[in-house]
Design a protein around this motif. Structure first.
Motif, mmCIF file in Angstrom:
data_model
loop_
_atom_site.group_PDB
_atom_site.id
_atom_site.type_symbol
_atom_site.label_atom_id
_atom_site.label_comp_id
_atom_site.label_asym_id
_atom_site.label_seq_id
_atom_site.Cartn_x
_atom_site.Cartn_y
_atom_site.Cartn_z
ATOM 1 N N GLY A 149 24.326 88.700 102.944
ATOM 2 C CA GLY A 149 24.190 87.588 103.876
ATOM 3 C C GLY A 149 22.933 87.649 104.717
ATOM 4 N N MET A 150 22.062 88.620 104.409
ATOM 5 C CA MET A 150 20.838 88.813 105.173
ATOM 6 C C MET A 150 19.615 88.335 104.392
ATOM 7 S SD MET A 150 21.660 90.069 108.117
ATOM 8 C CE MET A 150 20.153 90.823 108.749
ATOM 9 N N GLU A 151 18.490 88.279 105.104
ATOM 10 C CA GLU A 151 17.227 87.824 104.509
ATOM 11 C C GLU A 151 16.517 88.903 103.722
ATOM 12 O OE1 GLU A 151 15.985 90.096 108.095
ATOM 13 O OE2 GLU A 151 17.611 88.703 107.658
ATOM 14 N N THR A 152 17.084 90.090 103.649
ATOM 15 C CA THR A 152 16.412 91.268 103.098
ATOM 16 C C THR A 152 15.844 91.034 101.715
ATOM 17 O OG1 THR A 152 17.994 92.622 104.340
ATOM 18 C CG2 THR A 152 16.692 93.719 102.632
ATOM 19 N N LEU A 153 16.659 90.489 100.812
ATOM 20 C CA LEU A 153 16.216 90.337 99.428
ATOM 21 C C LEU A 153 15.195 89.215 99.278
ATOM 22 C CD1 LEU A 153 16.923 91.999 96.972
ATOM 23 C CD2 LEU A 153 18.444 90.184 96.224
ATOM 24 N N LEU A 154 15.335 88.142 100.055
ATOM 25 C CA LEU A 154 14.325 87.080 100.029
ATOM 26 C C LEU A 154 12.984 87.631 100.477
ATOM 27 C CD1 LEU A 154 13.471 84.119 99.743
ATOM 28 C CD2 LEU A 154 14.246 83.758 102.107
ATOM 29 N N HIS A 155 12.992 88.466 101.508
ATOM 30 C CA HIS A 155 11.747 89.079 101.969
ATOM 31 C C HIS A 155 11.175 89.991 100.888
ATOM 32 C CE1 HIS A 155 8.757 90.362 104.757
ATOM 33 N NE2 HIS A 155 9.204 91.610 104.848
ATOM 34 N N GLY A 156 12.043 90.788 100.251
ATOM 35 C CA GLY A 156 11.577 91.649 99.167
ATOM 36 C C GLY A 156 10.984 90.861 98.017
ATOM 37 N N MET A 326 14.594 98.304 102.474
ATOM 38 C CA MET A 326 14.933 97.656 101.200
ATOM 39 C C MET A 326 13.864 96.683 100.693
ATOM 40 S SD MET A 326 19.046 97.010 101.254
ATOM 41 C CE MET A 326 20.196 98.394 101.246
ATOM 42 N N PRO A 327 13.148 95.945 101.567
ATOM 43 C CA PRO A 327 12.100 95.061 101.028
ATOM 44 C C PRO A 327 11.007 95.791 100.252
ATOM 45 C CG PRO A 327 12.672 94.397 103.249
ATOM 46 C CD PRO A 327 13.373 95.695 103.003
ATOM 47 N N ALA A 328 10.829 97.095 100.506
ATOM 48 C CA ALA A 328 9.821 97.872 99.768
ATOM 49 C C ALA A 328 10.379 98.470 98.490
ATOM 50 C CB ALA A 328 9.260 98.985 100.658
ATOM 51 N N MET A 329 11.686 98.457 98.332
ATOM 52 C CA MET A 329 12.275 99.102 97.160
ATOM 53 C C MET A 329 11.901 98.428 95.841
ATOM 54 S SD MET A 329 16.053 100.327 98.422
ATOM 55 C CE MET A 329 16.236 101.533 99.761
ATOM 56 N N PRO A 330 11.888 97.077 95.730
ATOM 57 C CA PRO A 330 11.544 96.471 94.442
ATOM 58 C C PRO A 330 10.175 96.889 93.909
ATOM 59 C CG PRO A 330 12.545 94.838 95.865
ATOM 60 C CD PRO A 330 12.319 96.055 96.711
ATOM 61 N N ILE A 331 9.170 96.914 94.777
ATOM 62 C CA ILE A 331 7.836 97.289 94.290
ATOM 63 C C ILE A 331 7.788 98.784 93.978
ATOM 64 C CG2 ILE A 331 6.779 97.755 96.543
ATOM 65 C CD1 ILE A 331 5.145 95.896 93.594
ATOM 66 N N PHE A 332 8.530 99.599 94.722
ATOM 67 C CA PHE A 332 8.620 101.022 94.427
ATOM 68 C C PHE A 332 9.251 101.231 93.049
ATOM 69 C CE2 PHE A 332 10.956 105.033 94.419
ATOM 70 C CZ PHE A 332 9.989 105.941 94.842
ATOM 71 N N PHE A 333 10.347 100.533 92.782
ATOM 72 C CA PHE A 333 10.983 100.634 91.469
ATOM 73 C C PHE A 333 10.034 100.178 90.372
ATOM 74 C CE2 PHE A 333 15.165 99.575 93.833
ATOM 75 C CZ PHE A 333 15.265 100.882 94.270
ATOM 76 N N LEU A 334 9.287 99.104 90.655
ATOM 77 C CA LEU A 334 8.381 98.557 89.644
ATOM 78 C C LEU A 334 7.311 99.560 89.254
ATOM 79 C CD1 LEU A 334 7.536 96.137 87.921
ATOM 80 C CD2 LEU A 334 6.182 95.323 89.863
ATOM 81 N N PHE A 335 6.771 100.294 90.214
ATOM 82 C CA PHE A 335 5.766 101.309 89.885
ATOM 83 C C PHE A 335 6.320 102.299 88.858
ATOM 84 C CE2 PHE A 335 4.240 100.722 94.503
ATOM 85 C CZ PHE A 335 3.391 99.705 94.129
#
Length: 497
Positions: A149-156, A326-335
């Motif tokens: 319910g938070m903006e976290t994933l949209l920001h990520g 969490m907003p930094a996790m997607p790019i970390f995973f992508l690396f």
């Protein structure tokens, strides 16, 4: 001339791939929501989610940017997210269905972006099955954020889009500026994207004229949205940033006194719990490649990731599964995924390639599958805490306390949504005048007396002095926090200690 990887084959994602990724997102969303429903109930795992719902409802139904009707305030960290949630109230779909849809949509778009990025950057990637997109859909931190319910994933999603564009050598700096400005409307830390974009321009563009032209385009795009963001905050709160920007830093000053190595260890624990642990060697491999091949977009993205993680561990605690990072996790995973997708017998572990590849794949699959269920159970438990503590307390107050009672509380999200008593916000979101002394209990007691507060709502361990001898009016008796070694939320009749 830069040396970012260029594609040898189409990086187009087919309709079948999109359907597979969409199916994965729907599957993981249902797993989380069903686990929540059968273990506890449907809800949100954070009290802050109800803050957004309250702003959204007042915006949709009253046309006000206010937590309490008639009192404009800058207590929402994410104006854009609250505005998107308001659509759900106009469609009579909120608070749950529309919010889960937006979270699932963000997760789907992030998974598609990850799949596209690997196809774009790795020539040897086999596109017959979108396993990168499946990873993003199933990764438990991202699934939790999508249903929070938070903006976290949209920001990520917006952050990752900007960084992926840099990694793929885009020269469209006006759209990058617009995306960066949009990121600030989702969270103030979107400002950190200025660093990697400007760094990439300086390293990729040759000649002063070209650099100035690119920077000008970027600043025009960014400024066109950022100026309105500043004006919006000044209009509703009197400061250039939302109240949360100042309140959170003041609230967690004790965290900032913890030795940095200990905070770093806590961050790594949150970041690497799950399949991301297997990706960590790949992150180091992609860093090495970025430096050797002068892939400045990738290098700038990695510097941003390290800086973002460092910024948050220096200022805010890493509770609730590390939701602030969490907003930094997607790019970390992508690396990490990029490095492993490029893994082939001719370049790495040539002699033992099959063994290394099999070990990595099997480890990844087992961790992803295992954390689907572990993550869903954790989500259900988190929802149980919020529903059994904050929501239950708010509903009791709405039913049992006199309508003219003045309530002081630290967690105001559910109170704002389910109750209409006048509030004193001890977290400073809608009562910013408490921010300078929000961790000084003696000063808070004076403040509550001056304002004629009738009841205090708090967890006793958070305010031991204020609650030490206070009369208990109501306790939730929720067994979940007790099992975790915490205490229940309590409503006290306020009397100065």
């Amino acid at each position: 001339m830069t040396h970012e990887s260029t594609k040898l084959k189409s990086n187009k994602i087919s309709r079948r791939d999109l359907l597979v990724i969409a199916g994965a997102v729907i599957f993981i969303s249902l797993i989380y929501l069903l686990a929540s429903y059968f273990i506890n109930t449907i809800g949100f795992p954070l009290d802050d989610s109800w803050i957004h719902q309250t702003y959204a409802r007042n915006l949709a139904l009253r046309g006000e940017w206010a937590f309490r009707p008639g009192l404009p305030s800058a207590g929402s960290t994410s104006p854009l997210w609250s505005a998107l949630l308001a659509i759900g109230f106009l469609l009579h779909l909120s608070p749950y269905l529309w919010t889960y849809f937006l979270g699932g949509l963000s997760l789907f778009m992030l998974a598609v972006l990850g799949e596209w990025a690997v196809r774009k950057l790795v020539n040897s990637y086999d596109p017959r099955f979108p396993w990168i997109g499946i990873f993003f859909a199933f990764e438990w931190h991202l699934a939790w954020a999508g249903m929070s319910g938070m903006e976290t994933l949209l920001h990520g999603l917006i952050v990752t889009t900007v960084l992926v564009f840099l990694m793929t050598n885009t020269s469209r700096y006006l759209p990058l500026g617009l995306l960066t400005g949009l990121a600030v409307w989702v969270r103030p830390d979107g400002l950190t994207l200025l660093g990697p974009v400007l760094m990439t321009i300086m390293l990729n563009e040759h000649g002063t004229k070209a650099r100035l032209a690119s920077i000008t385009k970027f600043i025009i795009g960014f400024g066109s949205l950022f100026v309105f963001y500043l004006l919006f905050n000044l209009a509703v709160g009197g400061t250039p940033m939302p109240n949360t920007f100042y309140a959170k830093q003041a609230e967690y000053v004790d965290w900032q006194m913890i030795p940095f190595p200990e905070r770093l260890g806590q961050m790594l624990l949150q970041l690497l719990v799950g399949p991301s642990l297997v990706l960590f060697p790949g992150v180091l491999g992609w860093l090495t490649k970025s430096i050797k091949q002068r892939m400045w977009g990738s290098f700038a993205a990695m510097i941003w990731c390290a800086g973002y993680l460092g910024l948050y561990i220096s200022r805010l605690p890493l509770y609730q599964h590390g939701r602030y990072i969490m907003p930094a996790m997607p790019i970390f995973f992508l690396f990490g995924l990029l490095a492993f997708a490029e893994f082939d017998a001719g370049k790495m572990f040539a002699r033992y390639h099959w063994v290394a590849q099999t070990t990595w794949r099997s480890s990844m699959v087992m961790l992803v599958i295992g954390f689907i269920f572990l993550g869903a159970r954790s989500y259900a438990e988190d929802v149980g805490v919020i529903e059994g503590e904050m929501v239950a307390t708010a509903k009791w107050i709405a039913e049992k306390l006199p309508g003219d009672a003045l309530i002081a509380a630290h967690d105001i999200g559910a109170l704002g949504y389910f109750d209409y008593h006048e509030l004193v916000d001890l977290a400073g979101l809608i009562s910013p005048d408490v921010i300078p002394f929000m961790r000084d209990e003696q000063q808070i007691a004076v403040y509550l007396n001056q304002h004629g507060v009738d009841y205090l709502v708090a967890f006793p361990e958070f305010y031991p002095i204020l609650t030490g001898n206070a009369e208990i009016v109501f306790s939730t008796n929720n067994p979940i926090p007790l099992a975790l070694g915490h205490k229940n939320m309590i409503v006290y009749r306020w009397k100065s200690p």
